[in-house]
Design a protein around this motif. Sequence first.
Motif, PDB file in Angstrom:
ATOM      1  N   VAL A   1     -72.908 -27.428  69.750  1.00 54.61           N
ATOM      2  CA  VAL A   1     -72.794 -25.978  69.881  1.00 54.61           C
ATOM      3  C   VAL A   1     -71.934 -25.693  71.108  1.00 54.61           C
ATOM      4  CG1 VAL A   1     -74.044 -23.832  70.306  1.00 54.61           C
ATOM      5  CG2 VAL A   1     -75.013 -25.562  68.812  1.00 54.61           C
ATOM      6  N   VAL A   2     -70.881 -24.893  70.907  1.00 52.55           N
ATOM      7  CA  VAL A   2     -69.981 -24.529  71.997  1.00 52.55           C
ATOM      8  C   VAL A   2     -70.166 -23.055  72.285  1.00 52.55           C
ATOM      9  CG1 VAL A   2     -67.580 -24.327  72.707  1.00 52.55           C
ATOM     10  CG2 VAL A   2     -68.318 -26.308  71.395  1.00 52.55           C
TER      11      VAL A   2
ATOM     12  N   GLN B   1     -61.871 -26.398  63.750  1.00 47.33           N
ATOM     13  CA  GLN B   1     -62.618 -27.638  63.620  1.00 47.33           C
ATOM     14  C   GLN B   1     -61.733 -28.714  63.025  1.00 47.33           C
ATOM     15  OE1 GLN B   1     -66.316 -27.080  61.620  1.00 47.33           O
ATOM     16  NE2 GLN B   1     -66.713 -25.131  62.615  1.00 47.33           N
ATOM     17  N   ALA B   2     -61.833 -29.907  63.559  1.00 49.95           N
ATOM     18  CA  ALA B   2     -61.081 -31.043  63.035  1.00 49.95           C
ATOM     19  C   ALA B   2     -61.672 -31.467  61.689  1.00 49.95           C
ATOM     20  CB  ALA B   2     -61.138 -32.196  64.020  1.00 49.95           C
ATOM     21  N   PRO B   3     -60.843 -32.001  60.789  1.00 59.47           N
ATOM     22  CA  PRO B   3     -61.383 -32.485  59.513  1.00 59.47           C
ATOM     23  C   PRO B   3     -62.365 -33.628  59.746  1.00 59.47           C
ATOM     24  CG  PRO B   3     -58.974 -32.531  59.522  1.00 59.47           C
ATOM     25  CD  PRO B   3     -59.421 -32.147  60.883  1.00 59.47           C
ATOM     26  N   ARG B   4     -63.335 -33.752  58.863  1.00 58.64           N
ATOM     27  CA  ARG B   4     -64.321 -34.821  58.979  1.00 58.64           C
ATOM     28  C   ARG B   4     -63.744 -36.123  58.448  1.00 58.64           C
ATOM     29  NH1 ARG B   4     -69.665 -31.381  57.157  1.00 58.64           N
ATOM     30  NH2 ARG B   4     -69.559 -29.954  58.911  1.00 58.64           N
TER      31      ARG B   4
ATOM     32  N   GLN C   1     -57.756 -27.353  57.931  1.00 59.25           N
ATOM     33  CA  GLN C   1     -58.701 -27.196  59.028  1.00 59.25           C
ATOM     34  C   GLN C   1     -59.595 -25.989  58.769  1.00 59.25           C
ATOM     35  OE1 GLN C   1     -56.431 -26.850  62.633  1.00 59.25           O
ATOM     36  NE2 GLN C   1     -56.865 -28.965  63.180  1.00 59.25           N
ATOM     37  N   ARG C   2     -60.854 -26.127  59.119  1.00 60.72           N
ATOM     38  CA  ARG C   2     -61.794 -25.015  59.013  1.00 60.72           C
ATOM     39  C   ARG C   2     -61.853 -24.320  60.366  1.00 60.72           C
ATOM     40  NH1 ARG C   2     -64.058 -29.292  56.382  1.00 60.72           N
ATOM     41  NH2 ARG C   2     -65.116 -29.960  58.248  1.00 60.72           N
TER      42      ARG C   2
ATOM     43  N   ALA D   1     -70.399 -21.113  68.528  1.00 63.26           N
ATOM     44  CA  ALA D   1     -70.108 -21.689  67.209  1.00 63.26           C
ATOM     45  C   ALA D   1     -70.442 -23.181  67.236  1.00 63.26           C
ATOM     46  CB  ALA D   1     -68.650 -21.479  66.836  1.00 63.26           C
ATOM     47  N   ARG D   2     -70.681 -23.735  66.059  1.00 71.03           N
ATOM     48  CA  ARG D   2     -70.924 -25.166  65.920  1.00 71.03           C
ATOM     49  C   ARG D   2     -69.614 -25.829  65.523  1.00 71.03           C
ATOM     50  NH1 ARG D   2     -75.963 -26.361  66.122  1.00 71.03           N
ATOM     51  NH2 ARG D   2     -76.311 -28.142  64.778  1.00 71.03           N
ATOM     52  N   VAL D   3     -69.194 -26.831  66.297  1.00 68.49           N
ATOM     53  CA  VAL D   3     -67.952 -27.554  66.034  1.00 68.49           C
ATOM     54  C   VAL D   3     -68.187 -29.049  66.207  1.00 68.49           C
ATOM     55  CG1 VAL D   3     -66.473 -25.637  66.749  1.00 68.49           C
ATOM     56  CG2 VAL D   3     -67.166 -27.332  68.421  1.00 68.49           C
TER      57      VAL D   3
END
Length: 142
Positions: free
Chosen positions: A18-19, A46-49, A58-59, A84-86
């Motif tokens: 969480v940021v 967010q970076a791709p998984r 990218q999301r 946000a969660r990243v």
Amino acid sequence: RLAALRAYKNVFAAREVVVRVHVLRALDLVHSGSVCNPCLSVKFLQAPREGDAPHVQQRFTRLTTRDAPLIDTAKPLFFEVFEARVRLPGALVRIEVKERTLPGLLVPTIYPWYVGAGGGSGASKERNSGSGSGSGSGSGRG
């Protein structure tokens, strides 16, 4: 050395966190109009998984204060928190201060339902016609 490399990989492994971004104030904003109505826009990219296909884009999560800009100030005090969660490492945070142009409000000074055909107000016509004097030419009473 191999143990040090494994420890390095474990430390920098991608994990979801969480940021929180705290925006307190802005100083001496430059604006082109006569008034400055700043609002904030924070985007978390967010970076791709690891398991995602290469064509996956990218999301991102976008949070904004566009609905409640600060009115007419070049030195705004925001005191806002965005969360946000990243996945880190690999995520980016973009903070923008934007100009929010407020819509103009036009309030008519003459309302059509108050203005009669003769130019006077409808309320004064009703008072004159309902006076009950009975001395009009079209009274129909005999």
